[in-house]
Design a protein around this motif. Sequence first.
Motif, short mmCIF file in Angstrom:
data_model
loop_
_atom_site.label_atom_id
_atom_site.label_comp_id
_atom_site.label_asym_id
_atom_site.label_seq_id
_atom_site.Cartn_x
_atom_site.Cartn_y
_atom_site.Cartn_z
N ALA A 227 -5.99 -12.54 -1.87
CA ALA A 227 -5.23 -13.14 -2.97
C ALA A 227 -5.86 -12.77 -4.32
N TRP A 228 -7.18 -12.75 -4.38
CA TRP A 228 -7.85 -12.35 -5.63
C TRP A 228 -7.53 -10.89 -5.96
N LEU A 229 -7.58 -10.03 -4.94
CA LEU A 229 -7.24 -8.61 -5.17
C LEU A 229 -5.79 -8.48 -5.63
N GLY A 230 -4.94 -9.42 -5.23
CA GLY A 230 -3.54 -9.40 -5.64
C GLY A 230 -3.30 -10.03 -7.01
N SER A 231 -4.31 -10.68 -7.54
CA SER A 231 -4.12 -11.38 -8.82
C SER A 231 -4.35 -10.43 -10.00
N GLU A 232 -4.00 -10.90 -11.18
CA GLU A 232 -4.22 -10.08 -12.39
C GLU A 232 -5.71 -9.97 -12.71
N ARG A 233 -6.50 -10.92 -12.21
CA ARG A 233 -7.93 -10.96 -12.55
C ARG A 233 -8.73 -9.80 -11.99
N SER A 234 -8.21 -9.14 -10.97
CA SER A 234 -9.00 -8.09 -10.29
C SER A 234 -8.75 -6.71 -10.89
N ALA A 235 -8.21 -6.68 -12.12
CA ALA A 235 -7.78 -5.42 -12.74
C ALA A 235 -8.84 -4.32 -12.73
N GLY A 236 -10.13 -4.69 -12.83
CA GLY A 236 -11.18 -3.68 -12.94
C GLY A 236 -11.65 -3.12 -11.61
N VAL A 237 -11.05 -3.57 -10.52
CA VAL A 237 -11.55 -3.18 -9.19
C VAL A 237 -10.50 -2.35 -8.47
N THR A 238 -10.81 -1.10 -8.17
CA THR A 238 -9.83 -0.29 -7.45
C THR A 238 -10.54 0.76 -6.58
N GLY A 239 -9.85 1.19 -5.53
CA GLY A 239 -10.38 2.21 -4.63
C GLY A 239 -11.49 1.71 -3.73
N GLN A 240 -11.58 0.38 -3.54
CA GLN A 240 -12.67 -0.19 -2.75
C GLN A 240 -12.20 -0.63 -1.37
N VAL A 241 -13.06 -0.46 -0.40
CA VAL A 241 -12.79 -0.97 0.95
C VAL A 241 -13.81 -2.08 1.20
N PHE A 242 -13.34 -3.30 1.22
CA PHE A 242 -14.25 -4.45 1.33
C PHE A 242 -14.57 -4.78 2.78
N ASP A 243 -15.86 -4.79 3.08
CA ASP A 243 -16.31 -5.23 4.38
C ASP A 243 -16.04 -6.73 4.48
N ALA A 244 -15.13 -7.11 5.35
CA ALA A 244 -14.78 -8.52 5.47
C ALA A 244 -15.01 -9.00 6.90
N ARG A 245 -16.14 -8.58 7.47
CA ARG A 245 -16.45 -8.95 8.85
C ARG A 245 -17.00 -10.36 8.96
#
Length: 260
Positions: free
Chosen positions: A229-247
């Motif tokens: 949801a944070w990645l989908g929000s407007e607040r995450s504008a500076g973050v792109t091309g990342q693969v987040f380890d969510a294990r």
Amino acid sequence: MCEGRVVIVTGAGNGIGRHHALEFARQGATVVVNDRGVRRDGSGGSGTPADEVVAEIAAMGGQAVADHGDVSDVAAAEEMVATAIDRFGRLDVLVNNAGILRDRTLVNMAEEEWDDVLRVHLKGTFAPSRAAARHWRRRAKAGERVAGRLVNTSSSSGLLGNIGQSNYGAAKAGIAGFTIVAAMELAPYGVTVNAVAPGARTRMTEGLMAEADGDLDPYDPAAISPLVAWLGSERSAGVTGQVFDARGGTIGVYEGWRVG
Ligand code: ADP
């Protein structure tokens, strides 16, 4: 955080996708709940997993519609994106989450098991993403400020490996590669592209959990949804091309897991 955002979550009738859809709705987003799954009793008609999640969101006072298309069918994927635009005026966030498993060791794997897994994950990420990207490019070209967000679902299986999942691992590694390239291509339109990589939950981990007398935290797939949801929000504008380890602290490689 996602107040007023228009979001599509694919494969949102069950599992992680359902949690993503509920989290977006909780944060004030309008959600298109995609899932091709049929009714749990196997019969046709309404009452599908997607319909049930839409009802859950409505019961929370949120706004949602169901889409029953196959994400790996280009026409159906375009129709899904058009549904969001026609009903709610635009699309802000696409979460590519629909997936299937056809686990088998490589020596026994059928061609169909390989093809099905690559089709649902790779074409099923490409087709909705291209439709969304075209929509975002059109708006950017018209001078609109676009805060488009593409969030893909990779897996520890693709990054670290998991026995019995050469097909799934190949598809999920492919999604990581797609994410990095799409992030570069869509940046000029004000669109970010990221992926999350959940851990695998298998019979083997359940065995380990039992052995550890509850000392290993059970892996909770819902815990990933706030990140999505944070990645989908407007607040995450500076973050792109990342693969987040969510294990979530779980191991990624399981030895000795027996598959047919
Ligand atoms: P997980 O536990 O990893 O979240 P699930 O099997 O619970 O996995 O959820 C995946 C969802 O994706 C299922 O509800 C399934 O119906 C859906 N799905 C699978 N293939 C497609 C497809 N081609 N198009 C749309 N939805 C799909």
